[in-house]
Design a protein around this motif. Sequence first.
Motif, PDB file in Angstrom:
ATOM      1  N   SER A   6      30.941  21.844 -58.180  1.00  0.00           N
ATOM      2  CA  SER A   6      29.689  21.172 -57.830  1.00  0.00           C
ATOM      3  C   SER A   6      28.535  22.003 -58.368  1.00  0.00           C
ATOM      4  N   LYS A   7      27.490  21.301 -58.760  1.00  0.00           N
ATOM      5  CA  LYS A   7      26.340  21.973 -59.351  1.00  0.00           C
ATOM      6  C   LYS A   7      25.069  21.320 -58.826  1.00  0.00           C
ATOM      7  N   ALA A  12      11.058  24.213 -61.710  1.00  0.00           N
ATOM      8  CA  ALA A  12       9.615  24.288 -61.520  1.00  0.00           C
ATOM      9  C   ALA A  12       8.989  24.506 -62.889  1.00  0.00           C
ATOM     10  N   GLY A  13       7.902  23.833 -63.132  1.00  0.00           N
ATOM     11  CA  GLY A  13       7.220  23.983 -64.416  1.00  0.00           C
ATOM     12  C   GLY A  13       5.788  23.518 -64.303  1.00  0.00           C
ATOM     13  N   VAL A  14       5.000  23.925 -65.263  1.00  0.00           N
ATOM     14  CA  VAL A  14       3.594  23.541 -65.274  1.00  0.00           C
ATOM     15  C   VAL A  14       3.143  23.406 -66.721  1.00  0.00           C
ATOM     16  N   THR A  15       2.182  22.541 -66.955  1.00  0.00           N
ATOM     17  CA  THR A  15       1.577  22.400 -68.276  1.00  0.00           C
ATOM     18  C   THR A  15       0.114  22.806 -68.163  1.00  0.00           C
ATOM     19  N   LEU A  16      -0.281  23.769 -68.989  1.00  0.00           N
ATOM     20  CA  LEU A  16      -1.664  24.252 -68.993  1.00  0.00           C
ATOM     21  C   LEU A  16      -2.294  23.932 -70.339  1.00  0.00           C
ATOM     22  N   ASP A  30      20.232  26.913 -61.518  1.00  0.00           N
ATOM     23  CA  ASP A  30      21.434  26.140 -61.227  1.00  0.00           C
ATOM     24  C   ASP A  30      22.265  26.887 -60.192  1.00  0.00           C
ATOM     25  N   PHE A  31      22.730  26.162 -59.185  1.00  0.00           N
ATOM     26  CA  PHE A  31      23.613  26.705 -58.160  1.00  0.00           C
ATOM     27  C   PHE A  31      24.971  26.047 -58.362  1.00  0.00           C
ATOM     28  N   THR A  52      24.694  31.686 -59.286  1.00  0.00           N
ATOM     29  CA  THR A  52      23.317  31.224 -59.493  1.00  0.00           C
ATOM     30  C   THR A  52      22.961  31.538 -60.939  1.00  0.00           C
ATOM     31  N   MET A  53      22.498  30.534 -61.675  1.00  0.00           N
ATOM     32  CA  MET A  53      22.236  30.669 -63.108  1.00  0.00           C
ATOM     33  C   MET A  53      20.758  30.386 -63.408  1.00  0.00           C
TER      34      MET A  53
END
Length: 194
Positions: A6-7, A12-16, A30-31, A52-53
Amino acid sequence: SDGSESKHSAMAGVTLNIGKLNLRPSFNLDFMHENINYRRGKLDTIAARNATMPKPRFELTWHPSRSQTIRANVAYSQTLPSIVSTLDYTDDTNPLFITQGNSRLKRSGLLKTDFNYSLIIPKFEQVLTFGIEYRKDYDPVGNVQYFNSATGVFRTRSENMRSTLLSATTADMAQLPLSTMMLHSPMCAIGSAK
């Protein structure tokens, strides 16, 4: 052998946008959970692992003028070796070809960066693009085979190799609207087994 995996992922990301500069940092996590019931010959075992990746990424785009574009990307990711290859086992069902697990296997990492410069020449209706790519593999996993000439026995197991470094350059020229001429350098690789 049978098992399940299972994965789950979080991102999280942002555009500036700062004038002619566009920045996009992002971070994926990724877990993973795996379990396996492995049976072969005399071996019958159950194994499980959680991992955890992290996958950070950074993209930059800059337009210093209407005819120029500069792009740069940096990304890092990790890969787990197969869960079976990390078990401490010796499979000698074929006594001349023995397979072993390796509990000391580490996860592999990949760092990729690239830089591109594009120039539009309106007078000649051409687009020129130059690029550089750099890639480094950390602890890649490979199968290593040992041969004992006295007994005639092959022994195989997965091992982490030395890091490899690859680089490439590209130059493209496009005549608008259709024809394209491209020049690419071959990938250059450096690396060997530990």
